[in-house]
Design an enzyme around this catalytic site. Sequence first.
Site, PDB file in Angstrom:
ATOM      1  N   GLY A 224       0.777  -1.240   0.000  1.00 16.34           N
ATOM      2  CA  GLY A 224       0.000   0.000   0.000  1.00 16.34           C
ATOM      3  C   GLY A 224       0.798   1.274   0.000  1.00 16.34           C
ATOM      4  O   GLY A 224       0.213   2.358   0.099  1.00 16.34           O
ATOM      5  N   GLU A 265       4.325  -6.342   1.787  1.00 13.50           N
ATOM      6  CA  GLU A 265       3.883  -6.868   0.479  1.00 13.50           C
ATOM      7  C   GLU A 265       3.673  -5.752  -0.524  1.00 13.50           C
ATOM      8  O   GLU A 265       2.543  -5.506  -0.961  1.00 13.50           O
ATOM      9  CB  GLU A 265       2.529  -7.565   0.640  1.00 13.50           C
ATOM     10  N   PRO A 266       4.713  -5.042  -0.896  1.00 10.08           N
ATOM     11  CA  PRO A 266       4.518  -3.934  -1.834  1.00 10.08           C
ATOM     12  C   PRO A 266       4.265  -4.423  -3.255  1.00 10.08           C
ATOM     13  O   PRO A 266       4.870  -5.412  -3.701  1.00 10.08           O
ATOM     14  CB  PRO A 266       5.855  -3.194  -1.760  1.00 10.08           C
ATOM     15  N   GLY A 267       3.348  -3.763  -3.938  1.00  8.27           N
ATOM     16  CA  GLY A 267       3.136  -4.011  -5.359  1.00  8.27           C
ATOM     17  C   GLY A 267       3.575  -2.760  -6.111  1.00  8.27           C
ATOM     18  O   GLY A 267       4.667  -2.681  -6.681  1.00  8.27           O
ATOM     19  N   ARG A 304      -6.818   1.478 -15.239  1.00  4.64           N
ATOM     20  CA  ARG A 304      -6.811   2.252 -13.981  1.00  4.64           C
ATOM     21  C   ARG A 304      -7.528   3.602 -14.072  1.00  4.64           C
ATOM     22  O   ARG A 304      -8.271   3.958 -13.149  1.00  4.64           O
ATOM     23  CB  ARG A 304      -5.382   2.435 -13.471  1.00  4.64           C
ATOM     24  N   TYR A 308     -10.407   3.347 -11.460  1.00  2.00           N
ATOM     25  CA  TYR A 308     -10.115   3.968 -10.158  1.00  2.00           C
ATOM     26  C   TYR A 308     -10.015   5.495 -10.243  1.00  2.00           C
ATOM     27  O   TYR A 308      -9.567   6.112  -9.284  1.00  2.00           O
ATOM     28  CB  TYR A 308      -8.754   3.484  -9.635  1.00  2.00           C
ATOM     29  N   CYS A 334     -14.778   1.079 -27.420  1.00  2.00           N
ATOM     30  CA  CYS A 334     -16.127   1.602 -27.588  1.00  2.00           C
ATOM     31  C   CYS A 334     -16.845   1.629 -26.237  1.00  2.00           C
ATOM     32  O   CYS A 334     -17.689   0.786 -25.935  1.00  2.00           O
ATOM     33  CB  CYS A 334     -16.874   0.747 -28.610  1.00  2.00           C
ATOM     34  N   GLU A 335     -16.403   2.524 -25.414  1.00  2.00           N
ATOM     35  CA  GLU A 335     -16.930   2.853 -24.075  1.00  2.00           C
ATOM     36  C   GLU A 335     -16.353   4.235 -23.808  1.00  2.00           C
ATOM     37  O   GLU A 335     -15.387   4.625 -24.450  1.00  2.00           O
ATOM     38  CB  GLU A 335     -16.325   1.944 -22.982  1.00  2.00           C
ATOM     39  N   TYR A 362      -0.456  -2.772 -12.134  1.00  2.00           N
ATOM     40  CA  TYR A 362      -1.869  -2.904 -12.492  1.00  2.00           C
ATOM     41  C   TYR A 362      -2.143  -2.354 -13.900  1.00  2.00           C
ATOM     42  O   TYR A 362      -3.196  -1.795 -14.164  1.00  2.00           O
ATOM     43  CB  TYR A 362      -2.760  -2.228 -11.426  1.00  2.00           C
TER      44      TYR A 362
HETATM   45  N1  PLP Z   1      -1.106  -7.400  -0.496  1.00  2.00           N
HETATM   46  C1  PLP Z   1      -2.366  -7.716  -0.797  1.00  2.00           C
HETATM   47  C2  PLP Z   1      -3.031  -8.825  -0.081  1.00  2.00           C
HETATM   48  C3  PLP Z   1      -3.049  -6.999  -1.792  1.00  2.00           C
HETATM   49  O1  PLP Z   1      -4.309  -7.315  -2.106  1.00  2.00           O
HETATM   50  C4  PLP Z   1      -2.363  -5.950  -2.478  1.00  2.00           C
HETATM   51  C5  PLP Z   1      -3.042  -5.146  -3.508  1.00  2.00           C
HETATM   52  O2  PLP Z   1      -4.188  -4.906  -3.547  1.00  2.00           O
HETATM   53  C6  PLP Z   1      -1.045  -5.670  -2.133  1.00  2.00           C
HETATM   54  C7  PLP Z   1      -0.442  -6.415  -1.143  1.00  2.00           C
HETATM   55  C8  PLP Z   1      -0.248  -4.605  -2.831  1.00  2.00           C
HETATM   56  O3  PLP Z   1      -0.760  -3.336  -2.733  1.00  2.00           O
HETATM   57  P1  PLP Z   1       0.053  -2.117  -3.377  1.00  2.00           P
HETATM   58  O4  PLP Z   1       0.229  -2.389  -4.808  1.00  2.00           O
HETATM   59  O5  PLP Z   1      -0.779  -0.921  -3.114  1.00  2.00           O
HETATM   60  O6  PLP Z   1       1.366  -2.067  -2.646  1.00  2.00           O
END
Ligand code: PLP
Length: 407
Positions: A224, A265-267, A304, A308, A334-335, A362
Amino acid sequence: MQNPSHIQGVSFAALADEFGTPLYIYDGEKITNQVKTLQEAFSAVPLRIKYATKALSNISILKLIRKAGAGVDAVSIEEVKLGLMAGHPAEGIMYTPSGVGFEEIREAVDLGIMINLDSLPLMEEFGKVYGDSVPACIRINPHIMAGGNLKISTGHKESKFGISIEQLPLILEKVSKYNLQIVGLHIHTGSDILDAEVFLQGGNVLFEAAIQFSGLKFLDFGGGFKVAYKPNDIATDVMEVGKKVGEAFQEFCKRYGRQLELWIEPGKFLVSEAGYLLVKTNLVKESTTVTFVGVDTGLNHLIRPMMYDAYHGVYNLSNSEGKKGKYNIVGYICETDTIAAHRELNEVKAGDLLVIKNAGAYGYSMASNYNSRLRPAEILIWEGKAYQIRRRELFEDLIRNQEILDF
Ligand code: PLP
């Protein structure tokens, strides 16, 4: 550089010539540097980074993440398999399901993967089948409203994710009923969380729950971290988060009587800014109030903005000096398909190459074949060289699984 025309010496224009557009381009060095930044920020604690695969799940990216020293957070059995294919050891992968069928849980356990139990019914079934024989983690819903907007807020009271902290007595009942071996507790409150205090608040919920479990090895604070989307935009100060959360965590470990690991858990933080979507202008269309720039991509490749209301910076690669104008950059789907509205860009003409920023997270992973469009190729720039890590789809890919009836 704010609006790069190349990365690591590889020119975007040359990539467009070689691979065509639209094209996803990833800067591998940026990804590994982001891993390093987090390792530095949390250097005071035993840290494990579990990359949220859902953000960008190309196997070569997962390999790069492994090389950089991070593990994998998977949210489907398919992501688990991708992680394994990328060479992550089973013990380096955690599977956080969200209401999946038990056969998927079985499959993951058989592969040696740790499960993050996300509901009381799952705890019950897991207990019946595995008892104390398979260590597991529990996902707590801490009842914290956090994140950039409601759609990406996952730790509040009305969110489907995890087991409510108010149900802790029921969680403990299941643990003792089946003698479950709970080695970790987890929260993930949402995406685009700016404030270190939110992570601390989540931490306090975790600590108060954790003290009631005797066999823990780690606490997982989820992902997050917010990245910058605009010039001078604020990103999460991960150094501050690392310091504050690290201190609170070490205090807790003293109270707990044992040193635990801290997991994150960074994405987005790892891959968002590393990604660019390179597109071509199909047409410039003047309306009475708006000038539209129609490009050869849309919400099928980058959902996105429409899903969002996400902001993506856009710039004109083909004309970086021209006079500025205001444009709505729109997709070909076509939206209603607005990628960026009322944006100042250097004058755009048909044929110009535009770059859409923050496209690493994403982006491709949420891409679809909507409108029967083909998905783009993906390029990884690594050590000054461009590697095609996924080829552009062909019409044959689109129809491959169809059984065409002989009417
Ligand atoms: N962990 C879990 C369980 C998630 O569902 C997500 C994304 O929704 C993340 C980590 C990664 O979030 P972010 O990309 O905001 O770091």
